[in-house]
Write an enzyme that holds these catalytic residues in place. Sequence first.
Site, PDB file in Angstrom:
ATOM      1  N   HIS A  66      -0.550  -2.743  -6.859  1.00  0.00           N
ATOM      2  CA  HIS A  66      -1.791  -1.708  -6.132  1.00  0.00           C
ATOM      3  C   HIS A  66      -3.019  -2.136  -6.737  1.00  0.00           C
ATOM      4  CE1 HIS A  66      -2.758   0.933  -2.853  1.00  0.00           C
ATOM      5  NE2 HIS A  66      -2.014  -0.356  -2.145  1.00  0.00           N
ATOM      6  N   SER A  73       1.145  -0.987   0.208  1.00  0.00           N
ATOM      7  CA  SER A  73      -0.037  -0.003   0.294  1.00  0.00           C
ATOM      8  C   SER A  73       0.826   1.233  -0.168  1.00  0.00           C
ATOM      9  CB  SER A  73      -1.303  -0.280   1.893  1.00  0.00           C
ATOM     10  OG  SER A  73      -1.974  -1.124   1.712  1.00  0.00           O
ATOM     11  N   ASN A 113      -2.648   6.074  -1.608  1.00  0.00           N
ATOM     12  CA  ASN A 113      -2.455   6.292  -0.544  1.00  0.00           C
ATOM     13  C   ASN A 113      -2.247   7.736   0.510  1.00  0.00           C
ATOM     14  OD1 ASN A 113      -4.608   4.122   1.428  1.00  0.00           O
ATOM     15  ND2 ASN A 113      -2.468   3.133  -0.007  1.00  0.00           N
ATOM     16  N   GLU A 158      -3.474   0.395  -9.194  1.00  0.00           N
ATOM     17  CA  GLU A 158      -2.218   2.052  -9.422  1.00  0.00           C
ATOM     18  C   GLU A 158      -0.505   1.119  -9.718  1.00  0.00           C
ATOM     19  OE1 GLU A 158      -1.567   3.206  -5.499  1.00  0.00           O
ATOM     20  OE2 GLU A 158      -1.797   5.716  -6.755  1.00  0.00           O
TER      21      GLU A 158
HETATM   22  N1  CAA Z   1     -15.534  -8.453  -0.958  1.00  0.00           N
HETATM   23  C1  CAA Z   1     -15.676  -8.655  -2.367  1.00  0.00           C
HETATM   24  N2  CAA Z   1     -17.217  -8.077  -3.555  1.00  0.00           N
HETATM   25  C2  CAA Z   1     -17.586  -7.642  -2.484  1.00  0.00           C
HETATM   26  C3  CAA Z   1     -17.754  -7.054  -1.067  1.00  0.00           C
HETATM   27  C4  CAA Z   1     -16.193  -8.012  -0.854  1.00  0.00           C
HETATM   28  N3  CAA Z   1     -15.417  -7.604   0.918  1.00  0.00           N
HETATM   29  N4  CAA Z   1     -18.320  -6.611  -0.961  1.00  0.00           N
HETATM   30  C5  CAA Z   1     -18.999  -6.483  -1.842  1.00  0.00           C
HETATM   31  N5  CAA Z   1     -19.174  -6.677  -2.694  1.00  0.00           N
HETATM   32  C6  CAA Z   1     -19.997  -6.677  -4.024  1.00  0.00           C
HETATM   33  C7  CAA Z   1     -20.988  -6.886  -3.117  1.00  0.00           C
HETATM   34  O1  CAA Z   1     -21.581  -8.487  -4.073  1.00  0.00           O
HETATM   35  C8  CAA Z   1     -22.229  -6.366  -4.476  1.00  0.00           C
HETATM   36  O2  CAA Z   1     -21.420  -7.674  -5.788  1.00  0.00           O
HETATM   37  P1  CAA Z   1     -23.071  -7.070  -7.204  1.00  0.00           P
HETATM   38  O3  CAA Z   1     -23.114  -6.238  -7.010  1.00  0.00           O
HETATM   39  O4  CAA Z   1     -22.499  -8.412  -7.821  1.00  0.00           O
HETATM   40  O5  CAA Z   1     -24.044  -8.403  -6.422  1.00  0.00           O
HETATM   41  C9  CAA Z   1     -21.290  -5.083  -4.982  1.00  0.00           C
HETATM   42  O6  CAA Z   1     -19.798  -5.534  -4.561  1.00  0.00           O
HETATM   43  C10 CAA Z   1     -21.723  -4.048  -4.539  1.00  0.00           C
HETATM   44  O7  CAA Z   1     -22.131  -4.558  -2.617  1.00  0.00           O
HETATM   45  P2  CAA Z   1     -23.212  -4.541  -1.526  1.00  0.00           P
HETATM   46  O8  CAA Z   1     -24.405  -4.041  -2.684  1.00  0.00           O
HETATM   47  O9  CAA Z   1     -23.368  -5.440  -0.736  1.00  0.00           O
HETATM   48  O10 CAA Z   1     -22.899  -2.886  -1.481  1.00  0.00           O
HETATM   49  P3  CAA Z   1     -22.640  -1.410  -1.331  1.00  0.00           P
HETATM   50  O11 CAA Z   1     -22.737  -0.586  -2.730  1.00  0.00           O
HETATM   51  O12 CAA Z   1     -22.377  -0.824  -0.031  1.00  0.00           O
HETATM   52  O13 CAA Z   1     -20.346  -1.116  -2.194  1.00  0.00           O
HETATM   53  C11 CAA Z   1     -18.807  -1.442  -2.038  1.00  0.00           C
HETATM   54  C12 CAA Z   1     -19.696  -2.339  -1.178  1.00  0.00           C
HETATM   55  C13 CAA Z   1     -18.674  -2.125  -2.891  1.00  0.00           C
HETATM   56  C14 CAA Z   1     -17.450  -2.418  -1.215  1.00  0.00           C
HETATM   57  C15 CAA Z   1     -18.616   0.308  -1.438  1.00  0.00           C
HETATM   58  O14 CAA Z   1     -19.150   0.175   0.018  1.00  0.00           O
HETATM   59  C16 CAA Z   1     -17.823   0.803  -1.928  1.00  0.00           C
HETATM   60  O15 CAA Z   1     -16.742   0.584  -2.787  1.00  0.00           O
HETATM   61  N6  CAA Z   1     -16.884   1.152  -0.334  1.00  0.00           N
HETATM   62  C17 CAA Z   1     -15.309   1.736  -0.587  1.00  0.00           C
HETATM   63  C18 CAA Z   1     -14.218   0.740  -0.999  1.00  0.00           C
HETATM   64  C19 CAA Z   1     -12.846   1.416  -0.829  1.00  0.00           C
HETATM   65  O16 CAA Z   1     -13.129   2.760  -0.719  1.00  0.00           O
HETATM   66  N7  CAA Z   1     -11.705   1.068  -1.515  1.00  0.00           N
HETATM   67  C20 CAA Z   1     -10.458   0.787  -1.429  1.00  0.00           C
HETATM   68  C21 CAA Z   1      -9.827   0.893  -0.130  1.00  0.00           C
HETATM   69  S1  CAA Z   1      -8.036   1.820   0.167  1.00  0.00           S
HETATM   70  C22 CAA Z   1      -7.623   0.836  -0.664  1.00  0.00           C
HETATM   71  O17 CAA Z   1      -7.409  -0.729  -1.496  1.00  0.00           O
HETATM   72  C23 CAA Z   1      -5.610   0.753  -0.759  1.00  0.00           C
HETATM   73  C24 CAA Z   1      -5.067   0.814  -0.187  1.00  0.00           C
HETATM   74  O18 CAA Z   1      -3.517   0.391   0.211  1.00  0.00           O
HETATM   75  C25 CAA Z   1      -5.758   0.670   1.676  1.00  0.00           C
HETATM   76  P1  NAD Z   2      -3.954  -9.525   6.146  1.00  0.00           P
HETATM   77  O1  NAD Z   2      -3.598  -9.007   7.222  1.00  0.00           O
HETATM   78  O2  NAD Z   2      -5.356  -9.632   5.717  1.00  0.00           O
HETATM   79  O3  NAD Z   2      -2.786 -10.712   5.290  1.00  0.00           O
HETATM   80  C1  NAD Z   2      -2.087 -10.653   5.373  1.00  0.00           C
HETATM   81  C2  NAD Z   2      -1.405 -12.555   4.777  1.00  0.00           C
HETATM   82  O4  NAD Z   2       0.146 -12.239   5.372  1.00  0.00           O
HETATM   83  C3  NAD Z   2      -1.799 -13.653   6.253  1.00  0.00           C
HETATM   84  O5  NAD Z   2      -2.664 -14.303   5.580  1.00  0.00           O
HETATM   85  C4  NAD Z   2      -0.754 -13.441   5.940  1.00  0.00           C
HETATM   86  O6  NAD Z   2      -0.731 -14.906   7.031  1.00  0.00           O
HETATM   87  C5  NAD Z   2       0.378 -14.088   5.106  1.00  0.00           C
HETATM   88  N1  NAD Z   2       1.930 -14.010   5.170  1.00  0.00           N
HETATM   89  C6  NAD Z   2       2.633 -13.119   6.124  1.00  0.00           C
HETATM   90  N2  NAD Z   2       4.285 -13.094   6.067  1.00  0.00           N
HETATM   91  C7  NAD Z   2       3.766 -13.909   5.354  1.00  0.00           C
HETATM   92  C8  NAD Z   2       4.428 -14.787   4.885  1.00  0.00           C
HETATM   93  N3  NAD Z   2       6.100 -14.500   5.018  1.00  0.00           N
HETATM   94  N4  NAD Z   2       4.769 -15.584   3.239  1.00  0.00           N
HETATM   95  C9  NAD Z   2       3.700 -16.085   3.028  1.00  0.00           C
HETATM   96  N5  NAD Z   2       2.598 -15.332   3.660  1.00  0.00           N
HETATM   97  C10 NAD Z   2       2.456 -14.581   4.650  1.00  0.00           C
HETATM   98  O7  NAD Z   2      -3.503  -8.231   4.860  1.00  0.00           O
HETATM   99  P2  NAD Z   2      -4.147  -7.880   3.677  1.00  0.00           P
HETATM  100  O8  NAD Z   2      -4.977  -6.161   3.800  1.00  0.00           O
HETATM  101  O9  NAD Z   2      -4.916  -8.571   2.893  1.00  0.00           O
HETATM  102  O10 NAD Z   2      -2.990  -6.528   2.993  1.00  0.00           O
HETATM  103  C11 NAD Z   2      -1.856  -7.504   2.235  1.00  0.00           C
HETATM  104  C12 NAD Z   2      -0.905  -6.802   1.831  1.00  0.00           C
HETATM  105  O11 NAD Z   2      -1.851  -5.495   0.963  1.00  0.00           O
HETATM  106  C13 NAD Z   2      -0.100  -5.181   2.866  1.00  0.00           C
HETATM  107  O12 NAD Z   2       0.876  -4.637   1.976  1.00  0.00           O
HETATM  108  C14 NAD Z   2      -1.266  -4.412   2.577  1.00  0.00           C
HETATM  109  O13 NAD Z   2      -0.440  -3.220   2.875  1.00  0.00           O
HETATM  110  C15 NAD Z   2      -1.870  -3.935   1.074  1.00  0.00           C
HETATM  111  N6  NAD Z   2      -2.729  -3.579   0.576  1.00  0.00           N
HETATM  112  C16 NAD Z   2      -4.113  -4.285   1.998  1.00  0.00           C
HETATM  113  C17 NAD Z   2      -5.216  -2.941   1.257  1.00  0.00           C
HETATM  114  C18 NAD Z   2      -6.257  -3.383   2.043  1.00  0.00           C
HETATM  115  O14 NAD Z   2      -7.389  -2.343   2.163  1.00  0.00           O
HETATM  116  N7  NAD Z   2      -6.265  -4.180   2.955  1.00  0.00           N
HETATM  117  C19 NAD Z   2      -5.392  -3.490  -0.166  1.00  0.00           C
HETATM  118  C20 NAD Z   2      -4.335  -2.439  -1.119  1.00  0.00           C
HETATM  119  C21 NAD Z   2      -3.219  -3.192  -0.849  1.00  0.00           C
END
Ligand code: CAA
Ligand code: NAD
Length: 283
Positions: free
Chosen positions: A140, A119, A190, A152
């Site tokens: 990403h 991330s 991020n 990304e």
């Molecule tokens: N896994 C897989 N599919 C999922 C899911 C999950 N965890 N949650 C929901 N879905 C699917 C549902 O099955 C549904 O699919 P269908 O239309 O095919 O039935 C669809 O998504 C819509 O779901 P819902 O109607 O139940 O719910 P919603 O309309 O509220 O959508 C959501 C759910 C898509 C998650 C929406 O709330 C959303 O877009 N949230 C924001 C997500 C976001 O910002 N993601 C980026 C996070 S940051 C990141 O990823 C980067 C990082 O490094 C941290």
């Molecule tokens: P998570 O905690 O759900 O899963 C991590 C997994 O890695 C666990 O199942 C753990 O057993 C496994 N693991 C740890 N050490 C390991 C090793 N040496 N070899 C093999 N497996 C190992 O984490 P997550 O949310 O799936 O995030 C995974 C990566 O994706 C991180 O780098 C995170 O920053 C990135 N990411 C997360 C998100 C998010 O929304 N959570 C979105 C984009 C990217």
Amino acid sequence: MTKKRMMVIGAGQMGSGIAQVFAQAGLEVKFNDISEDALIQGRKGIENRLRRAVDKGRITEADMRDVLGRITTTTDLKEASDCDLIIEAVVEKMDVKTNVFRQLDEIAPEHAILATNTSSLPITDIAAATNRPSQVIGMHFMNPVPVMKLVEIIRAIQTSDATYEAVEAMTVKLEKTPVEVEDFPGFVSNRILMPMINEAIYTVYEGVATPEDVDAVMKLGMNHPMGPLTLADFIGLDTCLSIMEVLHEGFGDSKYRPCPLLRKYVSAGWLGKKSGRGFYIYD
Ligand code: CAA
Ligand code: NAD
């Protein structure tokens, strides 16, 4: 360059989504984790999502069987020895990731591309831990992977054009949209998202509003699909904290300091949805 055999390392929420979308695109996927239990849960998650797609008439039973048939689970990293593209999605910790990349560098074929789903961690540093830095790249995916369109693609300073082009083509094959980004802390996604989430946590910490009310403001007032605290729980508070630490250290700017309440929750093991408790309680 067509990449056919894949390995996805890490069977958490991201790895399980990544394995699913590759298998749905017709690729053979080896799905790896150090934890057998994580692999069982990760595969179960894929099955549940495919089952829902069958129930909704989006895919057939036969499609579901084919997709699942393309995913094999393993705890042995040595099985990467015949893979063309390997995507790492383990915990967001630099030492864990570099350790995985060093091993992969020894195991994977010379031509293989090593991608990380990190991330925020520097791709340039991960690449430098290998003897094939030009074949290391950030891929990403966004959470939930099967739903979100963006990938990304982050170029380390050493990444070759050939590596970038192969990963870009693969992203398109997955029916996702690639966006090219340079390697700076938090990339684009991020660097912008996480300070907003951190500020939402400060808003709760300072008693300005409850988590429910902060989320209501951002959902109803800004049309965000999830409020920032629901989203933080969904991402994982440990991951959010790691990203803030990378931004803080990487830019050396106090505006990125992680909120003490975020630190406290992570210390308590309140990691959000995946641990059953974060800003909200989950069944
Ligand atoms: N896994 C897989 N599919 C999922 C899911 C999950 N965890 N949650 C929901 N879905 C699917 C549902 O099955 C549904 O699919 P269908 O239309 O095919 O039935 C669809 O998504 C819509 O779901 P819902 O109607 O139940 O719910 P919603 O309309 O509220 O959508 C959501 C759910 C898509 C998650 C929406 O709330 C959303 O877009 N949230 C924001 C997500 C976001 O910002 N993601 C980026 C996070 S940051 C990141 O990823 C980067 C990082 O490094 C941290
Ligand atoms: P998570 O905690 O759900 O899963 C991590 C997994 O890695 C666990 O199942 C753990 O057993 C496994 N693991 C740890 N050490 C390991 C090793 N040496 N070899 C093999 N497996 C190992 O984490 P997550 O949310 O799936 O995030 C995974 C990566 O994706 C991180 O780098 C995170 O920053 C990135 N990411 C997360 C998100 C998010 O929304 N959570 C979105 C984009 C990217």
